[in-house]
Design a protein around this motif. Structure first.
Motif, short mmCIF file in Angstrom:
data_model
loop_
_atom_site.label_atom_id
_atom_site.label_comp_id
_atom_site.label_asym_id
_atom_site.label_seq_id
_atom_site.Cartn_x
_atom_site.Cartn_y
_atom_site.Cartn_z
N THR A 50 6.97 -0.93 -12.18
CA THR A 50 8.12 -0.54 -11.28
C THR A 50 7.56 -1.11 -10.00
N ASN A 51 8.66 -1.22 -8.92
CA ASN A 51 8.36 -1.93 -7.87
C ASN A 51 7.36 -1.04 -6.96
N PRO A 52 6.41 -1.37 -6.38
CA PRO A 52 5.65 -0.70 -5.55
C PRO A 52 6.36 -0.46 -4.24
N ILE A 53 6.21 0.61 -3.57
CA ILE A 53 6.92 1.07 -2.47
C ILE A 53 5.92 1.52 -1.32
N GLY A 54 5.82 0.54 -0.18
CA GLY A 54 5.11 0.99 1.01
C GLY A 54 4.95 -0.30 1.83
N CYS A 55 3.99 -0.18 2.86
CA CYS A 55 3.83 -1.40 3.66
C CYS A 55 3.15 -2.60 2.67
N ASN A 56 3.41 -3.74 3.20
CA ASN A 56 2.74 -4.78 2.64
C ASN A 56 1.31 -4.97 2.92
N VAL A 57 0.63 -5.59 2.13
CA VAL A 57 -0.95 -5.73 2.38
C VAL A 57 -0.82 -6.70 3.73
N TYR A 102 0.27 -0.51 -16.71
CA TYR A 102 1.09 0.13 -15.89
C TYR A 102 0.81 -0.70 -14.58
N THR A 103 1.99 -0.96 -13.79
CA THR A 103 1.64 -1.61 -12.35
C THR A 103 2.92 -0.87 -11.79
N GLY A 104 2.81 -0.55 -10.24
CA GLY A 104 3.85 -0.36 -9.61
C GLY A 104 3.62 0.72 -8.66
N ARG A 105 4.48 1.67 -8.54
CA ARG A 105 4.55 2.84 -7.44
C ARG A 105 3.72 4.05 -8.15
N GLY A 106 3.54 5.02 -7.12
CA GLY A 106 2.94 6.35 -7.89
C GLY A 106 4.14 7.15 -7.82
N PRO A 126 2.88 -13.35 0.71
CA PRO A 126 2.72 -14.69 0.10
C PRO A 126 3.97 -15.31 -0.67
N ALA A 127 4.16 -16.49 -0.43
CA ALA A 127 5.44 -16.90 -1.06
C ALA A 127 5.86 -16.57 -2.26
N ASP A 128 4.83 -16.38 -3.28
CA ASP A 128 5.10 -16.31 -4.67
C ASP A 128 5.07 -14.76 -4.91
N ALA A 129 4.94 -13.82 -3.95
CA ALA A 129 5.14 -12.56 -4.27
C ALA A 129 6.43 -12.12 -4.27
N CYS A 130 6.76 -11.48 -5.23
CA CYS A 130 8.05 -10.72 -5.32
C CYS A 130 8.20 -9.42 -6.24
N ASP A 131 9.47 -8.84 -6.10
CA ASP A 131 9.74 -7.66 -6.86
C ASP A 131 8.97 -7.78 -8.30
N LEU A 132 8.72 -6.72 -8.80
CA LEU A 132 8.34 -6.81 -10.24
C LEU A 132 9.36 -6.68 -11.23
N VAL A 133 10.41 -5.70 -10.69
CA VAL A 133 11.40 -5.50 -11.57
C VAL A 133 12.78 -5.70 -10.95
N THR A 193 0.82 -1.18 -0.10
CA THR A 193 -0.04 0.01 0.10
C THR A 193 0.94 1.23 0.08
N PRO A 194 0.90 2.20 -0.96
CA PRO A 194 -0.08 1.89 -2.27
C PRO A 194 0.47 1.04 -3.27
N HIS A 195 -0.31 0.45 -4.14
CA HIS A 195 0.31 -0.34 -5.06
C HIS A 195 -0.92 0.07 -6.35
N PHE A 196 -0.45 0.56 -7.53
CA PHE A 196 -1.18 1.04 -8.68
C PHE A 196 -1.23 0.14 -9.66
#
Length: 193
Positions: free
Chosen positions: A168-175, A131-135, A186-193, A117-120
């Motif tokens: 981009t990689n979202p920057i924030g607290c995890n959900v 587009y997916t990632g940070r603001g 989650p185990a399959d959660a990872c950086d996007l780039v 949070t946030p993840h766009f």
């Protein structure tokens, strides 16, 4: 398959209650030229620190047919401040220019693969992910931002140009996932780039 939606993926549908007392589905935003779905919450310092930057971006692109939908999927068992009642209060105080929806079951967050949070997520008219990632690059204090990737993606899209940085990689607290430690991912959660 990665945890988070891949570029080009179709926007998952949803049916979620909003702070205005109505329930919204993806189809309710069919008129939008682009739809920004973002995972947010009430308490996260990265959300609070960047809300005004997000507001400016939403206001900037409103007349170009871009709509924003914020979704709070955080577990109230982890953070009581993320309750629906607190969402209603926060929206009444802040008057954000987006719908604020509650994903209590966290099914929508799982479908989108929300990491932080946030993840766009920005979807085109056909609701394909473009587009997916940070603001911004410093969401905890957006006043220090040097890059607004969300705004850049929307500027390029509305100009009919390719998105130069579609991920981009979202920057924030995890959900905050229900029944899990506050920092669990989650185990399959990872950086996007």
């Amino acid at each position: 398959m990665s945890f988070t939606l891949a570029l080009g993926a179709q926007a998952p549908d949803f049916s979620l209650p909003a702070t205005d007392g109505k329930t919204y589905r993806l189809a309710d935003f069919a008129d939008a030229k682009a739809l920004v779905v973002f995972f947010t919450c009430n308490h996260c310092p990265y959300v609070i620190g960047s809300d005004e930057a997000t507001r400016r971006t939403a206001d900037t692109f409103r007349d170009q047919g871009v709509r924003f939908v914020g979704i709070n999927a955080n577990s109230v068992n982890t953070y009581a401040e993320d309750s629906f009642a607190h969402m209603v209060t926060r929206m009444a105080e802040q008057k954000f220019p987006w719908m604020y929806l509650h994903d209590e079951a966290q099914d929508v967050a799982r479908a989108y693969g929300a990491l932080r949070t946030p993840h766009f997520y920005v979807f085109d008219k056909q609701r394909k992910l473009i587009y997916t990632g940070r603001g911004v690059d410093t969401p905890r204090d957006a006043r220090k931002a040097t890059v607004n990737d969300l705004e850049q993606a929307l500027r390029e899209f509305t100009a009919g140009s390719p998105i130069s940085t579609p991920m981009t990689n979202p920057i924030g607290c995890n959900v905050k996932w229900d029944g899990k430690d506050a920092h669990w991912m989650p185990a399959d959660a990872c950086d996007l780039v």
